[in-house]
Design a protein around this motif. Structure first.
Motif, PDB file in Angstrom:
ATOM      1  N   GLU A  10       0.818  -1.198   0.000  1.00 15.46           N
ATOM      2  CA  GLU A  10       0.000   0.000   0.000  1.00 15.46           C
ATOM      3  C   GLU A  10       0.854   1.251   0.000  1.00 15.46           C
ATOM      4  N   SER A  11       0.408   2.244  -0.695  1.00 16.77           N
ATOM      5  CA  SER A  11       1.007   3.563  -0.580  1.00 16.77           C
ATOM      6  C   SER A  11       0.652   4.131   0.777  1.00 16.77           C
ATOM      7  N   ALA A  12       1.543   4.994   1.289  1.00 22.67           N
ATOM      8  CA  ALA A  12       1.254   5.619   2.574  1.00 22.67           C
ATOM      9  C   ALA A  12      -0.058   6.395   2.514  1.00 22.67           C
TER      10      ALA A  12
ATOM     11  N   GLU B 119      -2.624   5.522   0.914  1.00 24.13           N
ATOM     12  CA  GLU B 119      -3.751   4.617   0.800  1.00 24.13           C
ATOM     13  C   GLU B 119      -4.063   3.882   2.099  1.00 24.13           C
TER      14      GLU B 119
ATOM     15  N   GLN C  45       9.447  -6.024   2.404  1.00 28.85           N
ATOM     16  CA  GLN C  45       8.884  -4.786   1.876  1.00 28.85           C
ATOM     17  C   GLN C  45       9.986  -3.796   1.568  1.00 28.85           C
TER      18      GLN C  45
ATOM     19  N   LEU D  40      10.658   0.364   0.422  1.00 24.57           N
ATOM     20  CA  LEU D  40      10.054   1.698   0.512  1.00 24.57           C
ATOM     21  C   LEU D  40      10.643   2.582  -0.577  1.00 24.57           C
TER      22      LEU D  40
ATOM     23  N   GLU E 165       8.515   9.249  -2.519  1.00 26.25           N
ATOM     24  CA  GLU E 165       7.829   9.953  -3.594  1.00 26.25           C
ATOM     25  C   GLU E 165       8.251  11.422  -3.681  1.00 26.25           C
TER      26      GLU E 165
ATOM     27  N   THR F 168      14.977   2.301  -3.846  1.00 23.52           N
ATOM     28  CA  THR F 168      14.142   1.366  -3.096  1.00 23.52           C
ATOM     29  C   THR F 168      14.966   0.866  -1.923  1.00 23.52           C
TER      30      THR F 168
ATOM     31  N   HIS G 109       5.691   5.079  -0.808  1.00 26.08           N
ATOM     32  CA  HIS G 109       4.855   3.902  -0.962  1.00 26.08           C
ATOM     33  C   HIS G 109       5.743   2.672  -0.833  1.00 26.08           C
ATOM     34  N   THR G 110       5.115   1.541  -0.569  1.00 27.45           N
ATOM     35  CA  THR G 110       5.863   0.310  -0.373  1.00 27.45           C
ATOM     36  C   THR G 110       5.622  -0.655  -1.524  1.00 27.45           C
TER      37      THR G 110
END
Length: 291
Positions: A38-40, A42, A90, A92, A95, A122, A153-154
């Protein structure tokens, strides 16, 4: 994507140049948890009680340094799990410019950028606390950077590389399962391959024939003793690469880099992406089934 970065030459005094585009106890590897991806932005909005538990972030001065290919600024905390071979699942991706702190709610020390030398960054997620996220710090060894919520986002990370210094072995894991192992050459005395968790920062074309015409992985790790490497290699990162012959496999002959066979390197280049975690230990408690 290619990186305009320098990596250690791995046994010769030759400098790799700025090639490319423009710009203490190991534990067995375990299977990954399912990442959210999920994006932060979202992530569902927390309730009042949860929101109160998120430690606030102090404002970051505009004149903080940016984390790039040069050694990262001092003051970031040690990675307490640096020799843990449990897979990090995960990654990160910033953005925008993100302030990086020394602890949840702590001091801002530098900015983490969306890209380093023109390649999208990343960084593996190492832990979470008080609503903050800790990532492996680029351009440093065994250090974490803490990020407050938002602005990133991850993505899922399915692969992992485990390097064992004593048996001179590299093993590639996917989703916790060992796929292949290779014999290695590693850092010579005084220029040992650094222990601990790091990650693939990017890749760069081979700048010299000694690399056998095969691209090189540049890692987030740097030499533990920068003054021990030859003058022409100062400022270079640890790399994973091949060599023009395999006569030194199973020996400590490089300037800290991880050197494997051409076929092994080509396979990893096909399969691995920036952000893939790499952990260097002395030896696993049990050899992988592919050993």
């Amino acid at each position: 994507m290619a990186v305009g970065l320098a990596v250690l030459a791995g046994g010769s005094a030759a400098y790799t140049g700025w090639a490319g585009t423009s710009a203490s106890r190991p534990v067995p590897v375990v299977g990954p948890n399912e990442p959210t991806g999920e994006s932060a932005a979202e992530v569902p909005r927390p309730g009042a009680a949860e929101a109160e538990s998120v430690r606030p972030a102090a404002p970051a001065p505009d004149d903080l340094p940016e984390i790039d290919y040069d050694p990262a600024p001092a003051g970031f905390p040690e990675d307490p799990d640096t020799l843990d071979t449990t897979a990090l699942t995960q990654g990160l991706r910033p953005e925008r410019r993100l302030a990086a702190y020394d602890a949840p709610g702590g001091r801002p020390l530098a900015f983490l950028m969306p890209a380093i030398s023109g390649v999208e960054l990343t960084v593996p997620v190492a832990r979470r606390e008080a609503g903050w996220t800790a990532v492996l710090l680029p351009s440093a060894n065994r250090k974490l950077a803490w990020l407050p919520p938002g602005g990133f986002h991850t993505v899922p990370l399915h692969d992992q590389i485990v390097v064992e210094r004593r048996p001179y072995r590299l093993t590639w894991y996917r989703d916790g399962v060992a796929n292949s192992s290779w014999r290695l050459s590693l850092g010579q005395p005084g220029q040992e391959t650094p222990l601990g968790r790091t990650f693939i920062l990017g890749r760069t074309p081979p700048p010299e024939p000694v690399y056998g015409g095969v691209d090189i992985f540049a890692l987030g790790a740097v030499p533990d003793d920068p003054d021990a490497v030859p003058t022409g290699l100062r400022g270079a990162h640890i790399g994973i690469h091949t060599w023009y012959h395999d006569g030194e496999l199973g020996r400590s002959t490089t300037n800290g880099c991880i050197r494997l066979t051409s076929s092994g390197q080509r396979l990893l280049l096909e399969q691995l992406h920036p952000g893939t975690p790499v952990v260097v230990v002395d030896e696993l408690p049990t050899p992988p089934p592919t050993a």
